[in-house]
Structures are given as C-alpha cells and as structure tokens.
Write a protein that holds these residues in place. Structure first.
Motif, PDB file in Angstrom:
ATOM      1  N   VAL A 257       0.865  -1.186   0.000  1.00 54.53           N
ATOM      2  CA  VAL A 257       0.000   0.000   0.000  1.00 54.53           C
ATOM      3  C   VAL A 257       0.896   1.228   0.000  1.00 54.53           C
ATOM      4  CG1 VAL A 257      -1.729   1.331   1.264  1.00 54.53           C
ATOM      5  CG2 VAL A 257      -1.860  -1.151   1.264  1.00 54.53           C
ATOM      6  N   ALA A 258       0.522   2.197  -0.807  1.00 52.91           N
ATOM      7  CA  ALA A 258       1.253   3.470  -0.819  1.00 52.91           C
ATOM      8  C   ALA A 258       0.272   4.624  -0.768  1.00 52.91           C
ATOM      9  CB  ALA A 258       2.127   3.580  -2.061  1.00 52.91           C
ATOM     10  N   ILE A 259       0.668   5.705  -0.105  1.00 49.37           N
ATOM     11  CA  ILE A 259      -0.119   6.941  -0.050  1.00 49.37           C
ATOM     12  C   ILE A 259       0.742   8.047  -0.647  1.00 49.37           C
ATOM     13  CG2 ILE A 259      -1.474   8.497   1.377  1.00 49.37           C
ATOM     14  CD1 ILE A 259      -2.449   5.682   1.695  1.00 49.37           C
ATOM     15  N   THR A 260       0.171   8.809  -1.569  1.00 46.49           N
ATOM     16  CA  THR A 260       0.906   9.928  -2.173  1.00 46.49           C
ATOM     17  C   THR A 260       0.032  11.175  -2.138  1.00 46.49           C
ATOM     18  OG1 THR A 260       0.108   9.765  -4.459  1.00 46.49           O
ATOM     19  CG2 THR A 260       1.836   8.227  -3.799  1.00 46.49           C
ATOM     20  N   ASP A 261       0.702  12.328  -2.319  1.00 45.06           N
ATOM     21  CA  ASP A 261      -0.076  13.525  -2.616  1.00 45.06           C
ATOM     22  C   ASP A 261      -0.026  13.714  -4.129  1.00 45.06           C
ATOM     23  OD1 ASP A 261       2.465  14.504  -3.126  1.00 45.06           O
ATOM     24  OD2 ASP A 261       2.555  15.768  -1.338  1.00 45.06           O
ATOM     25  N   GLN A 262      -0.197  14.913  -4.625  1.00 40.82           N
ATOM     26  CA  GLN A 262      -0.198  15.115  -6.075  1.00 40.82           C
ATOM     27  C   GLN A 262       1.201  15.072  -6.684  1.00 40.82           C
ATOM     28  OE1 GLN A 262      -2.383  18.570  -7.292  1.00 40.82           O
ATOM     29  NE2 GLN A 262      -4.294  17.882  -6.388  1.00 40.82           N
ATOM     30  N   ARG A 263       2.225  15.051  -5.826  1.00 41.85           N
ATOM     31  CA  ARG A 263       3.590  15.123  -6.357  1.00 41.85           C
ATOM     32  C   ARG A 263       4.476  13.949  -5.965  1.00 41.85           C
ATOM     33  NH1 ARG A 263       6.595  18.304  -4.273  1.00 41.85           N
ATOM     34  NH2 ARG A 263       8.058  18.623  -6.007  1.00 41.85           N
ATOM     35  N   GLN A 264       4.366  13.495  -4.708  1.00 45.45           N
ATOM     36  CA  GLN A 264       5.365  12.560  -4.216  1.00 45.45           C
ATOM     37  C   GLN A 264       4.757  11.508  -3.303  1.00 45.45           C
ATOM     38  OE1 GLN A 264       8.135  14.902  -1.939  1.00 45.45           O
ATOM     39  NE2 GLN A 264       6.638  15.508  -0.416  1.00 45.45           N
ATOM     40  N   VAL A 265       5.558  10.455  -3.063  1.00 42.16           N
ATOM     41  CA  VAL A 265       5.151   9.383  -2.162  1.00 42.16           C
ATOM     42  C   VAL A 265       5.262   9.871  -0.725  1.00 42.16           C
ATOM     43  CG1 VAL A 265       5.691   7.054  -1.347  1.00 42.16           C
ATOM     44  CG2 VAL A 265       5.886   7.597  -3.784  1.00 42.16           C
ATOM     45  N   LEU A 266       4.201   9.672   0.050  1.00 45.08           N
ATOM     46  CA  LEU A 266       4.212  10.039   1.466  1.00 45.08           C
ATOM     47  C   LEU A 266       4.501   8.846   2.361  1.00 45.08           C
ATOM     48  CD1 LEU A 266       1.051  12.355   1.531  1.00 45.08           C
ATOM     49  CD2 LEU A 266       3.445  13.042   1.340  1.00 45.08           C
ATOM     50  N   ALA A 267       4.068   7.651   1.928  1.00 44.12           N
ATOM     51  CA  ALA A 267       4.309   6.433   2.720  1.00 44.12           C
ATOM     52  C   ALA A 267       4.149   5.222   1.817  1.00 44.12           C
ATOM     53  CB  ALA A 267       3.345   6.343   3.897  1.00 44.12           C
TER      54      ALA A 267
END
Length: 585
Positions: A257-267
C-alpha cells in the motif's frame, strides 16, 4: 444401452471434477459479470473448446455394436465417437453468448472432424451450431445471472437430439446408422442434460460466493474507513499517510500500500519498501489521469505503475483518488504481484473505501469549519442565524410538506418565532424571562423535529417568575452547547432538562444533559476565557457568562459542573426584584 450410459456417466464424473476446478479460477468468474470483450471472448472460447476436446478424448468408440473403452485418440472410418463435447459447448453458449459458444463449438467440432469416423462431418456441423443456438437461448434468460439447473436440464435434451438427426441426414447410405442412433441416443440425452444441469448448479454456487464476497468487501470497506478516521484527522500529512498505509496493509490481503499527494510518495508499506521511498516523485500517466479525472484507475502492467527498479515484484495496482473540497489531495495505491489478482471484489472494495474516506473528509471539513467559527459578542447577539441551522430547518420543512403538512406548518411557525426574536436582539439589552423561554422553546421544537425520537426535552418553570428581566439569548446558547457538544455522540436516549425555579429570593436557571460532560482540563476554564483552540467547546459559554456579569453583576455568572451519574449542568442565578443595570426593552 445400459453399459453406454454407465460409461458416459463415469467419464462425465471426471470431467465435472475438472469443471469444478475451473470454476475456482478468477478468469472463469469474469464470465458471470457478462462484460463482453473480444479478448476475453477468444480466451473463454478456447478454454471451453479445450474442455470439449477433453470430453471427446474421455468418450468411447462404438465399432458396430462393440464398445471400445479406451480413451479416444484415433478412430477408423467405420467407427463412431460417442462423447460429451456438446456439454462444454452448451455451457460456453449459455454463459458467454453466441460468440463464445460458436467459437468453442468450432474448436470441439474441428477436433471431432480431424479424428474422422462415421460421425465426423455431422459432429463438425452440430458443435458450432449448438454453441450458436445456446448463446441465443441465453438471451431469453438475460434477466437471470445464471440459468437454473431445471431449465438447463430441459435445454440439455435438445443438442444430442440434434446430433442424432444430423447423423441420420448425412449418413443415409449407411444401413446400420438407424440402429446406432437407437443405441446411443438415449444415453447421450440423459448424460448430457444431467451434466449441463450439474454444471449450472456449480455456477450458482460460484455466484453466491461472489455475492458473499461483495457483501464482505462492502462491510470491510466501511469498517476500515471507520478505523481510518483517527489518521485522517491528523494535520501532519506524513503521519496521516504512514498510519493509514499501515492500517490498510494490515487489513487487506494485498502486496503493498502506498499513499501519495499530487507530487510525491508520502508512505509505502509492504513489498517494495526497500526502493519505494518517502519523497519519490510520482510520474505515472495513470496517476495523472486519476488526479485530473478524479476517478479510480487500474494499472494492469508494470509499465503503467511505473517503477524503474529492475527487480520490483509489483506488476499491477489500483489507484484510488481521495477527494477533499472538490480536489484530489491524496492517492492510495493498492499494489498486486499480478494483474490477475485484481478481481471484481478488489475493485469493489477499493471503490467503496475511496468513497467512504472522501465522505469522512467531507464530514471532518464541515466539523472543522464549525469548530473554527469564532463567536462574536453572543454571536453578535444572535442577530444572524446560523445558516447551517437555517438550511437544515428549511430542508426539514420542505421534506415534511407533502406527507405531514401539519408538522411542517408547526415547524414553520417555530422558525418564524425564533427568527423574529433573533432579529430584535441587537437593540434589546434585556427581555422578560417569558420571551426568553419562548425563544428556547421555539429552538427546541425545531431541534426535536430534526432529531425525531433521539432527543427528549424537559422544560419546567414557575409561572409567576416570567416577568423577571434577563439578557436575551442566554438560555438558548446553553441548550445549543448541550446539543452540539455534550450530546453530539449519542445516537439515542439523549436528554436535556431546563429548569427555572425560585430559590433564596433569586431565580435559579439550570440546563442539564446526559452527554459526555466537560473534560477535566477545561471544566474550570470554559466560562473564564474563550477556548478558541479547543475541539470540544468554543466561546459560547464564555460570551454568555460575560454578558450576564456585565448586565446583572458577579452573582449572575455561570457555574459549570459534571454530574456524578453522567453529563453536565450549567447553572446561573438572576435577581428576582433587583433593578438591572439596563432597562427592559
């Protein structure tokens, strides 16, 4: 005839075991959704065609009146192949439609023609024709997800009959053909119809499993969204992303599982964490489309993710946009090792979870907006009605007009009275207790109509006290505080008690609720200073307290306490005969 029937059922038993295993595969389950595509039509036609070939091989050869039990790999010109290839063709047509049925029939019939024998030509014609007819027949049952076994049993009678008729038409020169048809006709009809009925029963079981999986996925998505609430409340986006990613990975059977914003990976949690790092830029075209279109996307290949690590095991993903304030703020990636692992159930779970999370963010945004609204002097003495309260009340009135016109009329009258009182507050430093009580009762009538049976109200007062002066909008904010804070988490049996009694030549006004009460750390502060940063209480009690002190003196200030059993109580005293510092308007 008895021997042939037994042999056919024995061989069908083996084929049905293979068929049962086939129904467990994800590819087979896509047939039940009836989502046509040429690619899948070719795949399914090939699979059922191969199943038809297997049915032919596990049949037997009839040489005159002699039954040859061996598996069929070769036949001579005077021998007849007796098989159940039509079972696979009929099932292909019933599930996949005319295209899949015809394709499976061409493969199974072509194999029979290559083997030769007496029925080679007739089998080559009957199999594709049967697939086509079965596909057209299925359209008559398009409202049914799968045909019932009893209907399938009836349909299964006709293909062997058609096969026998074709034998009689194409082989009129053979004197033995009539005897052969009499010998094999009934066993074929019995075995084929029973096998088709059993196969459709298997499909019904698979369908029920899918429905159970879908219900489970919906329940799981709702449960996860509830568990995710503490994480999405966090203001730090990194902490939010790490907590949410770990929760989703622990709850779901996926590779990562990955969480990103509009630009980069957050986790990133799970497989690939060694090279998918916080701060990595997202460059995939599908991610850009998910942000622009605000729609879930499916990456079906490693190239669409993308990841440039040579040994990355992640080959597919579901990309879920999380929308807040009509803008995509985060993307959630569900990674899988293979594209085949993304079943309809996973898609449904992802879509449901994304929707639930977006709804949670909407509710949080609404709560935060309400919590951060700073009260002016008694909310500008309530001169402007809270639009949220007004819109909800108007919506309630509109919804009630058709079915409960008297109820709607009653709420309208109460709202008019409530608004009239509020509009006069700016020029009215003091009002009679009677008018204040009318104001509170109008407010409570509206609130009770909105909450229906969830809220019980007790309002008691002594009639001879109603001429006493009191600052306007003094009791109503205390009641509103109970509803918005003390009772905000109560689903049922919420209660508010408003009491006005004479006590020691003063009037005691108390407002009680059976809610959560005040936190210990703010209990002594809530009336002393505005708690604008507190999540549970704002400046309403502070402003009421300041208003009472300024107009009636220190003895009139609010007293706040938590009740021993449950809930809280706010009490204040006003003089019964003392002349107030302001005149009553």
């Amino acid at each position: 005839m008895k021997e042939m029937t037994i042999i056919l059922f024995e061989r069908l038993g083996l084929l049905l075991v293979i068929a049962f295993v086939m129904t467990r595969t994800p590819g087979f389950k896509t047939l039940l959704y009836r989502e046509f595509s040429w690619k899948m039509a070719i795949v399914h036609a090939s699979v059922f065609g191969a199943f038809g070939i297997a049915s032919t091989i596990t049949g037997f050869v009839l040489d005159g009146t002699t039954v040859i039990h061996d598996f069929v790999f070769h036949v001579s010109g005077d021998q007849l192949i007796v098989s159940s290839s039509l079972v696979a063709v009929v099932i292909a047509g019933l599930l996949g439609g005319p295209v899949v049925g015809f394709g499976a029939g061409l493969i199974a019939g072509g194999h029979l023609m290559l083997l030769g024998g007496i029925g080679g030509l007739s089998n080559g014609i009957v199999n594709p024709l049967t697939g086509l007819l079965a596909g057209w027949t299925a359209r008559f049952f398009s409202d049914e997800r799968v045909i019932s076994p009893w209907k399938a049993l009836f349909i299964g009678v006709f293909p062997p009959v058609l096969q026998m008729q074709m034998l009689l038409i194409l082989h009129t020169q053979s004197e033995e053909i009539v005897g052969i048809v009499d010998m094999v006709g009934l066993p074929l009809v019995l075995s084929n119809s029973v096998a088709i009925a059993i196969f459709t029963a298997m499909i019904a079981v698979v369908l029920r499993e899918q429905e159970n999986e879908a219900a489970k996925a919906t329940k799981q998505a709702f449960s996860i969204a509830e568990e995710a609430l503490p994480f999405i409340k966090k203001e730090d986006t990194t902490q939010m992303a790490e907590g949410l990613a770990k929760l989703l990975y622990d709850r779901l059977d996926i590779a990562a599982v990955a969480i990103t914003d509009q630009r980069q990976v957050l986790a990133h949690v799970g497989i690939g964490h060694d090279h998918h790092h916080h701060g990595d830029l997202i460059t995939g075209e599908l991610a850009r489309q998910a942000i622009l279109q605000k729609q879930m996307k499916i990456a079906e290949s490693h190239r669409q993710i993308p990841c440039h690590h040579p040994k990355c095991q992640l080959e597919s993903a579901i990309i879920i946009p999380i929308i807040n304030a009509n803008e995509v703020t985060q993307l959630i990636y569900f990674y899988f090792r293979k594209a085949q692992h993304i079943r309809p159930v996973e898609r449904m779970l992802a879509a449901g979870l994304g929707e639930y999370l977006c709804n949670q963010l909407k509710m949080l945004a609404a709560d935060q907006l309400k919590e951060h609204m700073k009260d002016a002097e008694l909310r500008n003495l309530q001169a402007q009605i809270n639009p949220h309260f007004l819109f909800n009340t108007l919506h309630l009135i509109a919804a009630s007009f058709r079915k409960e016109p008297e109820h709607a009329r009653h709420i309208t009258v109460q709202l008019a009275q409530f608004m009239r009182f509020n509009l006069k507050l700016v020029a009215t430093p003091l009002v009679t207790l009677e008018k204040e009580c009318e104001h509170v009762k109008a407010y409570l009538a509206i609130i009770q109509a909105r909450f229906m049976n969830r809220l019980q109200v007790s309002f008691t007062h002594e009639p001879d006290l109603l001429d006493v002066p009191i600052p306007p909008a003094t009791i109503q904010p205390l009641v509103e505080n109970c509803i918005q804070h003390g009772l905000s988490n109560m689903v049922h049996r919420a209660r508010i008690d408003v009491s006005i009694i004479a006590k020691d030549r003063q009037i005691q006004i108390s407002v009680r609720d059976n809610g959560c009460g005040f936190k210990k750390e703010i209990l002594q502060k809530v009336t002393k200073k505005p708690l604008t940063q507190n999540a549970n209480h704002g400046t309403g009690l502070y402003n009421v307290n300041q208003r009472l002190i300024r107009l009636l003196g220190e003895d009139a200030q609010l007293s706040v306490r938590n009740l021993p059993e449950k809930g809280s109580e706010v009490v204040f005293m006003i003089p019964m005969n003392q002349v107030a510092k302001e005149e009553i308007s």
